[in-house]
Design a protein around this motif. Structure first.
Motif, short mmCIF file in Angstrom:
data_model
loop_
_atom_site.label_atom_id
_atom_site.label_comp_id
_atom_site.label_asym_id
_atom_site.label_seq_id
_atom_site.Cartn_x
_atom_site.Cartn_y
_atom_site.Cartn_z
N PHE A 77 0.78 -1.25 -0.13
CA PHE A 77 0.03 -0.02 -0.13
C PHE A 77 0.94 1.24 -0.06
N TRP A 78 1.72 1.33 0.82
CA TRP A 78 2.66 2.47 0.88
C TRP A 78 3.34 2.62 -0.29
N GLY B 136 -3.49 4.70 5.48
CA GLY B 136 -2.55 3.81 6.01
C GLY B 136 -1.75 3.80 7.23
#
Length: 443
Positions: free
Chosen positions: A329-330, A361
């Protein structure tokens, strides 16, 4: 676009089909090192997955050389041959390390030699657009040193993050996807042929990672090893160097005015390309933190430890798969956020979207720290991980029969949780509450 997609599919197919035989070869060759203290897998797993990835790279370049449009890349540029030469050298060093565990300084020297081989064949940085200064041409020594530094940093950043099943391959695939979209936009929208090699490298890199991921996802049946992690790091760096150092900003025709104004207005376009670290910011941050941490302790920067970002995610309480998805995700947020900003830097919605997704996040990152206390009457309506140990919706009195179990320091009902220790039995497949073993305990 169809030829790029065909090259990607061929690369992925060759990598996927060869990974199975390579796994059997690694087992026969004994490339299955003992489990170390910093490892999170429970059983010895074969390495040498980089062999399949290297042959996937060769297949992708061979197919592209026989396609009508991509053949011009090989006819007009020496960069594909430079990439293949450097990749072959770094791959050979990685294979030797996977088998014999060579010294870290020897690997560093091999990385510098591989980067030098690419520089000698023309894959180097010629100029850089600097805001407020203009288009700065680099001397031969300056370009060589900067190119070697970028290649070495990128290789080691990818190598450092290769600690969980599917982590390095997935993160590099995400970065390569964002890089491919940007490079293809320059090549197709602006008609700049100098961006074609970088676009080809990104497509092949995506194929290598996608073909290897099915074998490497948790629980992994084979690891890429240094032969794979250093290889994909070099290919990623080569694509960024190809466009950053070879593309003339004047060819974009996005401005009117002085050279300084031109470079200033094209800076948003070059954000994903000036340094490869902008599209692999997470492994680069892990690399910097590891060097600072080890140097502060008086250790060698190349000494292995268990303080990487993925280790800390496991200690917080994330499962193996969830830790990998959070890192994905990051990586996607940073890579595609930079890509969106390069397309339209004046849009405030892009900045607000990145800020909002960063907050999401952060919540996901700290989620195991916030395990709510659910009343007994509501426990039948929540997932089992939020129910108190020893209490079930069918038998509410079960908790009263074992009061000492509720007072245990590691019981979820007290609000405290025992840390999940990496490298021991139960980490692979662990949940946010505790270990969930997939294997039968053997004496």
């Amino acid at each position: 676009m169809r030829e790029y997609l065909l090259t990607l599919c061929i690369t992925a197919a060759v990598t996927y089909l060869l990974t199975g035989p390579v796994r059997k070869f690694a087992i026969v060759a004994g490339a299955m090192p003992e489990i170390r203290a910093r490892d999170v897998h429970r059983e010895p797993t074969p390495r040498l997955g980089g062999i399949a990835m290297f042959f996937g790279l060769c297949a992708g370049l061979l197919v592209a050389d026989h396609l009508t449009n991509l053949n011009e890349v090989f006819a007009k540029s020496n960069e594909p041959r430079a990439l293949l030469s450097g990749a072959a050298l770094i791959w050979l060093i990685g294979v030797l390390d996977d088998k014999f565990e060579i010294d870290a300084l020897i690997k560093l020297g091999g990385q510098m030699i591989a980067a030098g081989v690419m520089v000698m064949q023309g894959l180097t940085i010629l100029w850089l657009p600097i805001p407020g200064v203009g288009n700065v041409a680099l001397t031969q020594w300056q370009g060589t040193l900067l190119t070697v530094a970028l290649v070495v940093i990128t290789i080691n950043a990818v190598n450092f993050v290769d600690g969980l099943d599917g982590l390095a391959a997935g993160m590099v695939c995400i970065a390569a996807g964002a890089f491919f979209l940007y490079a293809y936009r320059i090549w197709y929208s602006y008609g700049i042929e100098a961006a074609a090699p970088g676009t080809l490298f990104a497509a092949i890199l995506m194929g290598m990672c996608l073909g290897f991921l099915p074998h490497n996802m948790h629980p992994a049946r084979i690891f890429m090893g240094d032969s794979g992690s250093m290889l994909i790091g070099l290919v990623l760096a080569a694509g960024a160097i190809s466009i950053t150092g070879q593309l003339d900003p004047d060819a974009l025709n996005l401005y009117a005015g002085s050279e300084k104004a031109a470079v200033h207005q094209t800076v948003p376009v070059y954000i994903p390309l000036l340094l490869p670290l902008t599209i692999i910011a997470v492994p680069a941050a892990d690399l910097v933190l590891a060097i600072v941490r080890r140097t502060w302790r008086g250790q060698s920067p190349f000494a292995a430890d268990r303080g990487h970002l993925h280790h800390r995610l496991l200690e917080i309480g994330h499962s193996h798969s969830r830790a990998v998805l959070i890192m994905y995700f990051w990586s996607a947020l940073i890579a595609f956020g930079a890509l969106a900003y390069s397309v339209n830097s004046a849009s405030m919605w892009i900045v607000l979207g990145v800020v909002f997704l960063s907050a999401v996040g952060l919540v996901l990152l700290l989620l195991p720290r916030f395990t709510p206390r659910v009343p007994r009457w509501a426990q039948r309506f929540v997932p089992p991980r939020y129910r108190r140990r020893g209490t079930s919706p069918e038998d509410p009195a079960a908790a009263q029969e074992e009061p000492e179990a509720q007072d245990a320091p590691d019981a979820p009902g007290t609000g405290e949780r025992a840390p999940v220790t990496a490298g021991v039995s139960g980490v692979n497949g662990a949940t946010a509450i505790g270990a969930r073993s997939r294997f039968i305990d053997r004496p």
